[in-house]
Scaffold this motif. Structure first.
Motif, PDB file in Angstrom:
ATOM      1  N   ASN A 150     -15.974 -17.511  22.878  1.00 19.52           N
ATOM      2  CA  ASN A 150     -17.256 -16.830  22.686  1.00 19.52           C
ATOM      3  C   ASN A 150     -17.263 -15.350  23.054  1.00 19.52           C
ATOM      4  O   ASN A 150     -18.167 -14.636  22.652  1.00 19.52           O
ATOM      5  CB  ASN A 150     -18.385 -17.601  23.391  1.00 19.52           C
ATOM      6  CG  ASN A 150     -18.278 -17.570  24.886  1.00 19.52           C
ATOM      7  OD1 ASN A 150     -17.174 -17.550  25.416  1.00 19.52           O
ATOM      8  ND2 ASN A 150     -19.389 -17.550  25.572  1.00 19.52           N
ATOM      9  N   PRO A 174      -5.386 -16.922  24.256  1.00 19.55           N
ATOM     10  CA  PRO A 174      -6.785 -16.838  23.813  1.00 19.55           C
ATOM     11  C   PRO A 174      -7.228 -18.101  23.103  1.00 19.55           C
ATOM     12  O   PRO A 174      -6.410 -18.982  22.809  1.00 19.55           O
ATOM     13  CB  PRO A 174      -6.778 -15.658  22.834  1.00 19.55           C
ATOM     14  CG  PRO A 174      -5.358 -15.380  22.498  1.00 19.55           C
ATOM     15  CD  PRO A 174      -4.460 -16.229  23.360  1.00 19.55           C
ATOM     16  N   GLY A 204      -2.269 -20.811  21.035  1.00 18.39           N
ATOM     17  CA  GLY A 204      -1.968 -22.234  21.116  1.00 18.39           C
ATOM     18  C   GLY A 204      -3.136 -23.054  21.586  1.00 18.39           C
ATOM     19  O   GLY A 204      -4.259 -22.572  21.718  1.00 18.39           O
ATOM     20  N   VAL A 209      -1.290 -24.472  26.985  1.00 19.31           N
ATOM     21  CA  VAL A 209      -1.973 -24.413  28.286  1.00 19.31           C
ATOM     22  C   VAL A 209      -1.184 -25.219  29.325  1.00 19.31           C
ATOM     23  O   VAL A 209      -0.929 -24.756  30.440  1.00 19.31           O
ATOM     24  CB  VAL A 209      -3.424 -24.931  28.158  1.00 19.31           C
ATOM     25  CG1 VAL A 209      -4.075 -25.079  29.535  1.00 19.31           C
ATOM     26  CG2 VAL A 209      -4.250 -23.999  27.284  1.00 19.31           C
ATOM     27  N   PHE A 223      -9.061 -18.919  34.135  1.00 21.13           N
ATOM     28  CA  PHE A 223      -9.545 -19.707  32.986  1.00 21.13           C
ATOM     29  C   PHE A 223     -11.033 -19.461  32.820  1.00 21.13           C
ATOM     30  O   PHE A 223     -11.777 -19.398  33.803  1.00 21.13           O
ATOM     31  CB  PHE A 223      -9.314 -21.207  33.220  1.00 21.13           C
ATOM     32  CG  PHE A 223      -9.983 -22.066  32.164  1.00 21.13           C
ATOM     33  CD1 PHE A 223      -9.329 -22.341  30.973  1.00 21.13           C
ATOM     34  CD2 PHE A 223     -11.268 -22.566  32.353  1.00 21.13           C
ATOM     35  CE1 PHE A 223      -9.950 -23.103  29.972  1.00 21.13           C
ATOM     36  CE2 PHE A 223     -11.896 -23.324  31.367  1.00 21.13           C
ATOM     37  CZ  PHE A 223     -11.228 -23.601  30.177  1.00 21.13           C
ATOM     38  N   ILE A 229     -12.643 -28.774  31.318  1.00 15.94           N
ATOM     39  CA  ILE A 229     -11.299 -28.195  31.217  1.00 15.94           C
ATOM     40  C   ILE A 229     -11.053 -27.236  32.391  1.00 15.94           C
ATOM     41  O   ILE A 229      -9.947 -27.173  32.929  1.00 15.94           O
ATOM     42  CB  ILE A 229     -11.093 -27.548  29.835  1.00 15.94           C
ATOM     43  CG1 ILE A 229     -11.256 -28.661  28.789  1.00 15.94           C
ATOM     44  CG2 ILE A 229      -9.722 -26.906  29.708  1.00 15.94           C
ATOM     45  CD1 ILE A 229     -11.273 -28.239  27.378  1.00 15.94           C
ATOM     46  N   GLY A 249     -18.980 -24.096  32.173  1.00 17.22           N
ATOM     47  CA  GLY A 249     -20.203 -24.048  31.385  1.00 17.22           C
ATOM     48  C   GLY A 249     -21.432 -23.697  32.203  1.00 17.22           C
ATOM     49  O   GLY A 249     -21.346 -23.358  33.390  1.00 17.22           O
ATOM     50  N   CYS A 281     -22.267 -17.847  27.766  1.00 14.56           N
ATOM     51  CA  CYS A 281     -22.348 -18.647  28.995  1.00 14.56           C
ATOM     52  C   CYS A 281     -23.513 -18.190  29.859  1.00 14.56           C
ATOM     53  O   CYS A 281     -23.913 -18.890  30.769  1.00 14.56           O
ATOM     54  CB  CYS A 281     -21.060 -18.551  29.781  1.00 14.56           C
ATOM     55  SG  CYS A 281     -20.802 -16.899  30.398  1.00 14.56           S
ATOM     56  N   PHE A 450     -18.401 -11.200  38.762  1.00 15.67           N
ATOM     57  CA  PHE A 450     -19.028 -12.236  37.950  1.00 15.67           C
ATOM     58  C   PHE A 450     -18.507 -13.601  38.369  1.00 15.67           C
ATOM     59  O   PHE A 450     -17.294 -13.837  38.361  1.00 15.67           O
ATOM     60  CB  PHE A 450     -18.662 -11.994  36.478  1.00 15.67           C
ATOM     61  CG  PHE A 450     -19.288 -12.961  35.512  1.00 15.67           C
ATOM     62  CD1 PHE A 450     -20.339 -12.556  34.704  1.00 15.67           C
ATOM     63  CD2 PHE A 450     -18.826 -14.263  35.399  1.00 15.67           C
ATOM     64  CE1 PHE A 450     -20.920 -13.439  33.797  1.00 15.67           C
ATOM     65  CE2 PHE A 450     -19.408 -15.147  34.505  1.00 15.67           C
ATOM     66  CZ  PHE A 450     -20.454 -14.734  33.702  1.00 15.67           C
ATOM     67  N   SER A 456     -20.034 -24.448  37.404  1.00 16.83           N
ATOM     68  CA  SER A 456     -19.795 -23.256  36.572  1.00 16.83           C
ATOM     69  C   SER A 456     -18.620 -22.438  37.089  1.00 16.83           C
ATOM     70  O   SER A 456     -18.223 -21.468  36.427  1.00 16.83           O
ATOM     71  CB  SER A 456     -21.051 -22.381  36.524  1.00 16.83           C
ATOM     72  OG  SER A 456     -22.109 -23.080  35.928  1.00 16.83           O
ATOM     73  N   GLN A 463     -14.675 -13.010  39.005  1.00 17.20           N
ATOM     74  CA  GLN A 463     -13.987 -12.173  38.019  1.00 17.20           C
ATOM     75  C   GLN A 463     -14.440 -10.728  38.197  1.00 17.20           C
ATOM     76  O   GLN A 463     -15.561 -10.451  38.569  1.00 17.20           O
ATOM     77  CB  GLN A 463     -14.348 -12.604  36.606  1.00 17.20           C
ATOM     78  CG  GLN A 463     -14.062 -14.059  36.338  1.00 17.20           C
ATOM     79  CD  GLN A 463     -14.186 -14.382  34.867  1.00 17.20           C
ATOM     80  OE1 GLN A 463     -13.285 -14.154  34.073  1.00 17.20           O
ATOM     81  NE2 GLN A 463     -15.320 -14.929  34.502  1.00 17.20           N
TER      82      GLN A 463
END
Ligand code: NAD
Length: 497
Positions: A150, A174, A204, A209, A223, A229, A249, A281, A450, A456, A463
């Motif tokens: 996204n 990516p 990939g 991964v 990630f 995931i 999420g 998100c 962030f 979440s 980040q």
């Protein structure tokens, strides 16, 4: 048809696995490219290149590393229009929104131009007789990032810019749904003067991964994607001794207090709920009006606004939002709307039947609006990730505060009010990582950081901002004593100060 391989050792290389994924053009529904899905051996080739290049890069002084990033910024500005169009054509978002995606990444690159300062350690003179202590921040070596569909420009830059500025080599995996822009960013970094092998892109799926997670030469993994995931990656990375920060999420609430400026709140809800077709998100997906009359006033203004949203192909500059990323995403979101209806929520605006004239095969959906959603419904508990806003009515401030605080996700939240006292109390007490006060999408600027809470975000550092330099470096502490301060004879007791 365009074929997208990998970018390894400073070169675009073809995939050798014989496995490919289709890259769609969501606005038309056509397959526009095929992206190669890497094998473990291809990932390993990227690691070998990264490992060979990294020591010289780490030894390049930080000012010079920053200069290359500065040049990269010039190149991104030069190619901004073409890159935004490529992004919009692969993702489906509108071109102005694609430009925002690039710019929010650029802001993090700008922040890490200060890396000589950001990497400075600490120093204490005279910690003991003749003893000085200092700490160093050193790069981890080879690190990797796995990113979602996204934000194909912003999130790769959030990861590779601080990692590379800090002296690491980076392997980017990516999303296979829109790999064009990440590949372009890697080419621009090379053109800016980044040595070959410092930024590699390995396209990939799960196979790539898992190869990253199991590779003994990769020291850290960032990630961003869905929560299940994120948790899987966090656990598997930890099992092989890697550092990991994994962001998942969201279900972002926006509280509308009775004293809020209702026009402002409605503008904020339509922009943040439906922008990018809700595929952000930090999109607001739950509106919480406080009190019955607030709820009624909100719905009265919201319904016509949602009904008149302008949906269009990504290249239409007047569109509010474009198609969803894939047919599977469209089916998933439509299915959630069906579930909401079955669960008994009131579907005040139904966008399921929307068809885009001239683009009948595109992955379009109109805005949907649910009223009277309750806590036990799946459409409240689960992330829908589409242009669907749920209104959950709360009786009072405490109930409104409990809703996002008790939700399993804790990415972002907002409160709209004119009352500083309630805003302050809300910000202090809410159990969510990023809070907006009269700001619907509170993505912090690049010099903050962030990170969501609960499901979440897995890991302890955020980040970008100063946290990103902490994540991509390890601290070494040196305790030094020079002979003038040394007394003679061995000391068998534990040294103390
Ligand atoms: P996703 O989880 O499907 O994919 C993310 C990445 O994981 C991709 O690179 C994908 O190839 C890889 N992947 C997919 N399945 C895998 C598997 N079984 N094993 C290993 N790797 C796998 O997410 P998405 O659909 O690309 O992105 C949307 C999700 O990302 C949403 O849940 C959204 O909320 C979240 N998101 C979170 C943030 C944040 O900062 N918290 C930011 C953006 C997006």
């Amino acid at each position: 048809m365009r074929s997208i391989g990998h970018f390894i050792g400073g070169k675009a290389v073809k995939g050798t696995s014989g496995r490919f994924a289709d890259v769609y053009q969501p606005m038309t529904g056509d397959v526009q490219a095929q992206v190669a899905l890497a094998t473990k051996a291809e990932l390993r080739a990227a690691v070998e290149n990264a490992k060979a290049a990294q020591p010289a890069w780490a030894a390049t002084n930080p000012q010079r590393r920053a200069r290359i990033l500065m040049k990269f910024l010039e190149l991104v500005a030069r190619d901004n229009d073409t890159m935004a169009e490529l992004l919009a054509r692969e993702h489906g978002k509108t071109i102005p929104d694609a430009k925002g995606d690039i710019l929010r990444g650029v802001e993090v690159v700008e922040f890490v131009l200060g890396v000589p300062h950001l990497m400075k350690g600490e120093y204490t003179e005279g910690a003991g007789p003749g003893i000085d202590i200092y700490s160093l921040r050193q790069p981890l070596g080879v690190v990797a990032g796995i990113t979602p569909f996204n934000f194909p420009a912003m999130i790769p830059m959030w990861q590779f810019a601080p990692a590379i500025a800090a002296g690491n080599a980076f392997i980017l995996k990516p999303s296979e749904r829109d790999p064009g822009v990440p590949m372009r960013l890697a080419e621009l970094m090379l053109e800016a003067g980044l040595p070959a092998g410092i930024l590699n892109v390995v396209n990939g799926d799960k196979e790539a991964v898992d190869a990253i997670l199991d590779d003994p030469d990769i020291s850290a993994v960032g990630f961003v994607g869905s929560s299940s995931i994120a948790q899987y990656i966090y656990e598997r990375a930890a099992a092989t001794g890697k550092r990991a920060q994994c962001f998942g999420g969201a279900k972002n609430h926006m509280i509308v207090m009775p004293d809020a400026d209702m026009d402002q709140a409605v503008d904020a809800l339509v922009g943040s709920g439906y922008g990018a077709a809700g595929e952000r998100c930090m999109a607001v997906s739950v509106a919480v009006p406080v009190g019955k009359t607030t709820g009624d006033r909100l719905m009265e203004k919201l319904i016509p606004r949602v009904e008149s949203l302008k949906i269009g192909p990504s290249i239409d500059p007047s569109a509010d939002f474009g198609p969803l990323v894939t047919k599977a995403a469209l089916d998933r979101v439509r299915n959630y709307v069906d579930i909401g209806v079955k669960e008994g929520a009131t579907l005040a605006v139904d966008g399921r039947g929307f068809k885009m004239q001239g683009y009948e095969n595109g992955f379009y959906m109109g805005g949907c609006l649910f009223d009277n959603v309750t806590k036990d419904m799946r459409i409240y508990k689960e992330e829908i990730f589409g242009p669907v806003l749920s209104v959950v009515r709360a009786h009072d401030f405490d109930e409104a505060l409990r809703l996002p605080s008790e939700h399993e996700y804790g990415n972002g939240v907002a409160i709209f009010t004119r009352d500083g006292d309630s805003a302050r109390e809300f910000a202090a007490r809410v159990n969510v990582g990023m809070v907006g006060i009269n700001v619907p999408i509170p993505v912090p600027v690049a010099y903050f950081s962030f990170g969501g809470w609960k499901r979440s975000g897995f890991g302890d550092l955020n980040q970008y901002g100063a946290d990103s330099i902490r994540f991509y470096t390890k601290t070494k502490t040196v305790t030094a004593r020079w002979p003038s301060g040394v007394k003679e004879g061995a000391d068998f007791a534990m040294p103390t100060s």
